[in-house]
Design an enzyme around this catalytic site. Structure first.
Site, PDB file in Angstrom:
ATOM      1  N   ASN A  11       0.879  -1.165   0.000  1.00  0.00           N
ATOM      2  CA  ASN A  11       0.000   0.000   0.000  1.00  0.00           C
ATOM      3  C   ASN A  11       0.917   1.216   0.000  1.00  0.00           C
ATOM      4  O   ASN A  11       1.428   1.619   1.042  1.00  0.00           O
ATOM      5  CB  ASN A  11      -0.882  -0.062   1.254  1.00  0.00           C
ATOM      6  CG  ASN A  11      -1.861   1.096   1.318  1.00  0.00           C
ATOM      7  OD1 ASN A  11      -1.810   2.012   0.489  1.00  0.00           O
ATOM      8  ND2 ASN A  11      -2.734   1.057   2.298  1.00  0.00           N
ATOM      9  N   ARG A  87      -2.445  -2.166  -3.482  1.00  0.00           N
ATOM     10  CA  ARG A  87      -3.672  -1.409  -3.286  1.00  0.00           C
ATOM     11  C   ARG A  87      -3.582  -0.165  -4.165  1.00  0.00           C
ATOM     12  O   ARG A  87      -2.620   0.599  -4.065  1.00  0.00           O
ATOM     13  CB  ARG A  87      -3.809  -0.998  -1.832  1.00  0.00           C
ATOM     14  CG  ARG A  87      -5.002  -0.124  -1.637  1.00  0.00           C
ATOM     15  CD  ARG A  87      -4.980   0.557  -0.308  1.00  0.00           C
ATOM     16  NE  ARG A  87      -6.180   1.370  -0.186  1.00  0.00           N
ATOM     17  CZ  ARG A  87      -6.245   2.474   0.524  1.00  0.00           C
ATOM     18  NH1 ARG A  87      -5.202   2.899   1.189  1.00  0.00           N
ATOM     19  NH2 ARG A  87      -7.352   3.152   0.581  1.00  0.00           N
ATOM     20  N   HIS A 176     -12.942   2.195  -0.191  1.00  0.00           N
ATOM     21  CA  HIS A 176     -12.928   1.145   0.842  1.00  0.00           C
ATOM     22  C   HIS A 176     -13.469  -0.175   0.290  1.00  0.00           C
ATOM     23  O   HIS A 176     -13.932  -1.033   1.056  1.00  0.00           O
ATOM     24  CB  HIS A 176     -13.816   1.510   2.053  1.00  0.00           C
ATOM     25  CG  HIS A 176     -13.267   2.581   2.948  1.00  0.00           C
ATOM     26  ND1 HIS A 176     -14.076   3.506   3.569  1.00  0.00           N
ATOM     27  CD2 HIS A 176     -12.011   2.864   3.356  1.00  0.00           C
ATOM     28  CE1 HIS A 176     -13.340   4.313   4.307  1.00  0.00           C
ATOM     29  NE2 HIS A 176     -12.080   3.947   4.182  1.00  0.00           N
ATOM     30  N   HIS A 203     -18.106   0.853   7.534  1.00  0.00           N
ATOM     31  CA  HIS A 203     -16.653   0.888   7.754  1.00  0.00           C
ATOM     32  C   HIS A 203     -16.366   2.225   8.423  1.00  0.00           C
ATOM     33  O   HIS A 203     -16.416   3.280   7.792  1.00  0.00           O
ATOM     34  CB  HIS A 203     -15.904   0.754   6.421  1.00  0.00           C
ATOM     35  CG  HIS A 203     -14.411   0.860   6.583  1.00  0.00           C
ATOM     36  ND1 HIS A 203     -13.563  -0.189   6.329  1.00  0.00           N
ATOM     37  CD2 HIS A 203     -13.630   1.885   7.000  1.00  0.00           C
ATOM     38  CE1 HIS A 203     -12.322   0.188   6.601  1.00  0.00           C
ATOM     39  NE2 HIS A 203     -12.345   1.458   6.993  1.00  0.00           N
ATOM     40  N   LEU A 204     -16.072   2.169   9.720  1.00  0.00           N
ATOM     41  CA  LEU A 204     -15.900   3.404  10.502  1.00  0.00           C
ATOM     42  C   LEU A 204     -14.486   3.461  11.067  1.00  0.00           C
ATOM     43  O   LEU A 204     -14.168   2.818  12.074  1.00  0.00           O
ATOM     44  CB  LEU A 204     -16.927   3.441  11.650  1.00  0.00           C
ATOM     45  CG  LEU A 204     -18.392   3.191  11.261  1.00  0.00           C
ATOM     46  CD1 LEU A 204     -19.288   3.168  12.496  1.00  0.00           C
ATOM     47  CD2 LEU A 204     -18.873   4.247  10.265  1.00  0.00           C
ATOM     48  N   ASN A 206     -10.804   6.282  10.464  1.00  0.00           N
ATOM     49  CA  ASN A 206     -10.601   7.713  10.258  1.00  0.00           C
ATOM     50  C   ASN A 206     -11.414   8.167   9.063  1.00  0.00           C
ATOM     51  O   ASN A 206     -12.058   9.197   9.078  1.00  0.00           O
ATOM     52  CB  ASN A 206      -9.124   8.011  10.033  1.00  0.00           C
ATOM     53  CG  ASN A 206      -8.478   8.497  11.295  1.00  0.00           C
ATOM     54  OD1 ASN A 206      -9.058   9.315  12.011  1.00  0.00           O
ATOM     55  ND2 ASN A 206      -7.303   7.979  11.580  1.00  0.00           N
ATOM     56  N   GLY A 207     -11.348   7.342   7.995  1.00  0.00           N
ATOM     57  CA  GLY A 207     -12.275   7.503   6.876  1.00  0.00           C
ATOM     58  C   GLY A 207     -13.468   6.607   7.150  1.00  0.00           C
ATOM     59  O   GLY A 207     -13.305   5.533   7.732  1.00  0.00           O
ATOM     60  N   ARG A 236     -12.999  14.680   7.896  1.00  0.00           N
ATOM     61  CA  ARG A 236     -13.787  15.054   6.706  1.00  0.00           C
ATOM     62  C   ARG A 236     -15.238  15.308   7.104  1.00  0.00           C
ATOM     63  O   ARG A 236     -15.803  14.587   7.923  1.00  0.00           O
ATOM     64  CB  ARG A 236     -13.758  13.930   5.659  1.00  0.00           C
ATOM     65  CG  ARG A 236     -12.400  13.694   5.056  1.00  0.00           C
ATOM     66  CD  ARG A 236     -12.503  12.730   3.863  1.00  0.00           C
ATOM     67  NE  ARG A 236     -11.203  12.186   3.533  1.00  0.00           N
ATOM     68  CZ  ARG A 236     -10.923  10.890   3.501  1.00  0.00           C
ATOM     69  NH1 ARG A 236     -11.861   9.993   3.748  1.00  0.00           N
ATOM     70  NH2 ARG A 236      -9.716  10.485   3.195  1.00  0.00           N
ATOM     71  N   GLY A 328     -15.715   0.970  14.291  1.00  0.00           N
ATOM     72  CA  GLY A 328     -16.698  -0.115  14.173  1.00  0.00           C
ATOM     73  C   GLY A 328     -16.272  -1.361  14.938  1.00  0.00           C
ATOM     74  O   GLY A 328     -17.102  -2.068  15.517  1.00  0.00           O
ATOM     75  N   GLU A 329     -14.962  -1.626  14.966  1.00  0.00           N
ATOM     76  CA  GLU A 329     -14.468  -2.847  15.607  1.00  0.00           C
ATOM     77  C   GLU A 329     -14.326  -2.699  17.122  1.00  0.00           C
ATOM     78  O   GLU A 329     -14.414  -3.681  17.849  1.00  0.00           O
ATOM     79  CB  GLU A 329     -13.092  -3.224  15.029  1.00  0.00           C
ATOM     80  CG  GLU A 329     -13.165  -3.668  13.576  1.00  0.00           C
ATOM     81  CD  GLU A 329     -11.793  -3.745  12.918  1.00  0.00           C
ATOM     82  OE1 GLU A 329     -10.795  -3.984  13.618  1.00  0.00           O
ATOM     83  OE2 GLU A 329     -11.734  -3.572  11.682  1.00  0.00           O
ATOM     84  N   GLU A 381      -7.872  -6.054   4.926  1.00  0.00           N
ATOM     85  CA  GLU A 381      -7.666  -5.669   3.527  1.00  0.00           C
ATOM     86  C   GLU A 381      -6.460  -6.389   2.933  1.00  0.00           C
ATOM     87  O   GLU A 381      -6.453  -6.753   1.759  1.00  0.00           O
ATOM     88  CB  GLU A 381      -7.533  -4.152   3.421  1.00  0.00           C
ATOM     89  CG  GLU A 381      -8.854  -3.465   3.741  1.00  0.00           C
ATOM     90  CD  GLU A 381      -8.737  -1.981   3.994  1.00  0.00           C
ATOM     91  OE1 GLU A 381      -9.063  -1.202   3.096  1.00  0.00           O
ATOM     92  OE2 GLU A 381      -8.331  -1.607   5.107  1.00  0.00           O
TER      93      GLU A 381
HETATM   94  P1  ADP Z   1      -7.840   4.374   9.410  1.00  0.00           P
HETATM   95  O1  ADP Z   1      -9.089   4.766   8.682  1.00  0.00           O
HETATM   96  O2  ADP Z   1      -6.816   5.472   9.458  1.00  0.00           O
HETATM   97  O3  ADP Z   1      -7.302   3.011   9.040  1.00  0.00           O
HETATM   98  P2  ADP Z   1      -8.715   3.071  11.853  1.00  0.00           P
HETATM   99  O4  ADP Z   1      -9.565   2.088  11.125  1.00  0.00           O
HETATM  100  O5  ADP Z   1      -7.519   2.565  12.566  1.00  0.00           O
HETATM  101  O6  ADP Z   1      -8.293   4.286  10.948  1.00  0.00           O
HETATM  102  O7  ADP Z   1      -9.663   3.808  12.917  1.00  0.00           O
HETATM  103  C1  ADP Z   1      -9.220   4.860  13.709  1.00  0.00           C
HETATM  104  C2  ADP Z   1     -10.356   5.267  14.649  1.00  0.00           C
HETATM  105  O8  ADP Z   1     -10.701   4.150  15.482  1.00  0.00           O
HETATM  106  C3  ADP Z   1     -10.014   6.422  15.567  1.00  0.00           C
HETATM  107  O9  ADP Z   1     -11.086   7.354  15.603  1.00  0.00           O
HETATM  108  C4  ADP Z   1      -9.899   5.738  16.917  1.00  0.00           C
HETATM  109  O10 ADP Z   1     -10.236   6.596  17.963  1.00  0.00           O
HETATM  110  C5  ADP Z   1     -10.933   4.642  16.780  1.00  0.00           C
HETATM  111  N1  ADP Z   1     -10.752   3.638  17.849  1.00  0.00           N
HETATM  112  C6  ADP Z   1      -9.712   2.822  18.060  1.00  0.00           C
HETATM  113  N2  ADP Z   1      -9.884   2.117  19.222  1.00  0.00           N
HETATM  114  C7  ADP Z   1     -11.070   2.523  19.742  1.00  0.00           C
HETATM  115  C8  ADP Z   1     -11.826   2.199  20.923  1.00  0.00           C
HETATM  116  N3  ADP Z   1     -11.379   1.300  21.793  1.00  0.00           N
HETATM  117  N4  ADP Z   1     -13.011   2.833  21.127  1.00  0.00           N
HETATM  118  C9  ADP Z   1     -13.458   3.739  20.245  1.00  0.00           C
HETATM  119  N5  ADP Z   1     -12.811   4.085  19.117  1.00  0.00           N
HETATM  120  C10 ADP Z   1     -11.653   3.498  18.867  1.00  0.00           C
END
Ligand code: ADP
Length: 395
Positions: A11, A87, A176, A203-204, A206-207, A236, A328-329, A381
């Site tokens: 990537n 990617r 995504h 898919h939650l 940063n993006g 965003r 989301g996770e 991914e």
């Molecule tokens: P990217 O889109 O850059 O790959 P990620 O998928 O790693 O980003 O997601 C980052 C987001 O996940 C941030 O907003 C972070 O605060 C959130 N996050 C990570 N761990 C937790 C948690 N335990 N509770 C809530 N949000 C979380």
């Protein structure tokens, strides 16, 4: 642990390369990150097969080629990848699936820089570097947009003059795609429901994006011709009135470039809260009584729920909602907030089960009498890119 016939997943960003060497069964992998490429402090953070970590400085201020020479040489050289999966962010409407790279494909990827000026040139640089260093290695491009090429016209067209679509390819593409493909497929493996499945994937990270997937096909997705459209994200804005550009220009004298930066980098959770783009910081600030943080969280949840409800219109039938990405996770509180808005769908969830799903856990949190299922599925991914790379090459 064995790493026979592994696939290298790359990537490539403008100043970074994320890489993963993945075994045939996807179970074993070596990962790393080259960063600050182009700067004097360019370095590679590498994790060995046994989990031990090394950090190496890259000489010659580390362009992509220098970094890849070290990665494929001293760091993973002994494992001999059989193929490279890249990617690639934008495939436009040319690429509807993962594609073996040749000179013509590379040229198309470079042309599509008009749609993804920050990403496609960096992706192309990685492809060219591998061509130069290891011309015998087959390379495959996996496009973030390709999965969404199954969207029907009524979902992908903008309601603007048709010449813009026909002559300039102005339409919705979505992003995504690799993540949406992976988690929707995984949800269909995990559910006990028979037949075709209709998922809405949130898919939650940063993006953020939501996608309606039926029987493995994307029918609508929230990002558009750029990743700005749709959900509220870390920095965003997501959906705003399209006249905002004109209004900000007229009233505050902001230039198009300044407005673009404002909407992409200074908005979303960060812009509304004035504190942070990181969900964890906002949840803490909310607990400490910060009202701007509370509003940012409420807006984020409400907007995800609105998209989920909207996408019921896209699906012939709805099996459930799948959460993935960092929020989301891991974000049980945010998931609960979102699902609470879905009461008119007959959604019911188990608070205790929801609270247990974080840090890589995969599972469901709906109750037995809920009208729809709720799943948390960590996205992968890299695995999906390796899988599609091998499928394209017949390996
Ligand atoms: P990217 O889109 O850059 O790959 P990620 O998928 O790693 O980003 O997601 C980052 C987001 O996940 C941030 O907003 C972070 O605060 C959130 N996050 C990570 N761990 C937790 C948690 N335990 N509770 C809530 N949000 C979380």
């Amino acid at each position: 642990m064995s790493l026979q016939n592994p696939t290298l997943v790359l990537n490539c960003g403008s100043s970074s390369i994320k890489y993963a060497l993945i075994s045939e069964d996807g179970e074993t992998r070596i990962e790393g990150l080259a960063e600050a490429l182009g700067n004097a402090d360019a370095r590679i953070k590498h994790k060995n097969l046994d989990g031990s970590k090394v950090e190496i400085n890259i000489p010659n201020s580390g362009a992509h080629t220098e970094a890849l020479k070290i990665i494929l040489g001293e760091l993973i050289g002994e494992y001999k990848p059989v193929a490279v999966g890249h990617r690639v962010v934008h495939g436009g409407d040319k690429f509807t699936k993962a594609t073996k790279i040749n000179a013509e494909v590379l040229a198309h990827i470079e042309e599509l820089a008009s749609l993804a000026p920050l990403h496609n040139p960096a992706n192309a640089a990685g492809i060219k570097a591998i061509n130069e260093l290891f011309p015998q290695l087959p390379q495959v491009a996996i496009f973030d947009t390709a999965f969404h090429q199954t969207m029907p016209a009524h979902a992908y067209r903008y309601a603007i003059p048709k010449a813009l679509y026909e002559e300039h390819h102005i339409r919705r593409y979505g992003f995504h795609g690799t993540s949406h493909a992976y988690v929707s497929n995984r949800a269909s493996q995990l559910t006990t429901k028979d037949g075709k499945h209709g998922w809405i994937v949130a898919h939650l990270g940063n993006g953020c994006s939501a996608t309606a997937v039926y029987d493995g096909q994307s029918l609508d997705t929230s990002m558009g011709i750029t990743p700005l459209e749709g959900l509220m994200m870390g920095t965003r804005s997501g959906d705003v009135d399209p006249s905002l550009h004109a209004l900000l220009n007229r009233t505050l004298g902001l230039s198009i470039g300044e407005i673009d930066t404002l909407l992409n980098k200074q908005s979303g959770l960060l812009g509304v809260s004035g504190i942070s783009n990181d969900m964890r910081n906002l949840e803490q600030a909310d607990k400490d009584g910060n009202q701007d943080a509370t509003l940012a969280l409420d807006m984020f949840a409400y907007r995800v729920a609105k998209y989920i409800l909207g996408y019921t219109a896209a699906l012939p039938e709805l099996t459930g909602v799948v959460f993935t990405g960092g929020i989301g996770e891991n974000g049980a509180e945010m998931r609960a907030k979102i699902v609470t808005h879905l009461k008119h769908l007959g959604a019911k969830f188990d608070t205790a089960k929801n609270a247990q799903l974080f840090r890589g856990a995969e599972g469901s949190f709906h109750t037995a009498d809920s009208a729809l299922e709720f799943w948390v599925i960590p996205t992968d991914e890299e695995y999906q890119i390796a899988k599609e790379t091998k499928e394209v090459l017949g390996l």
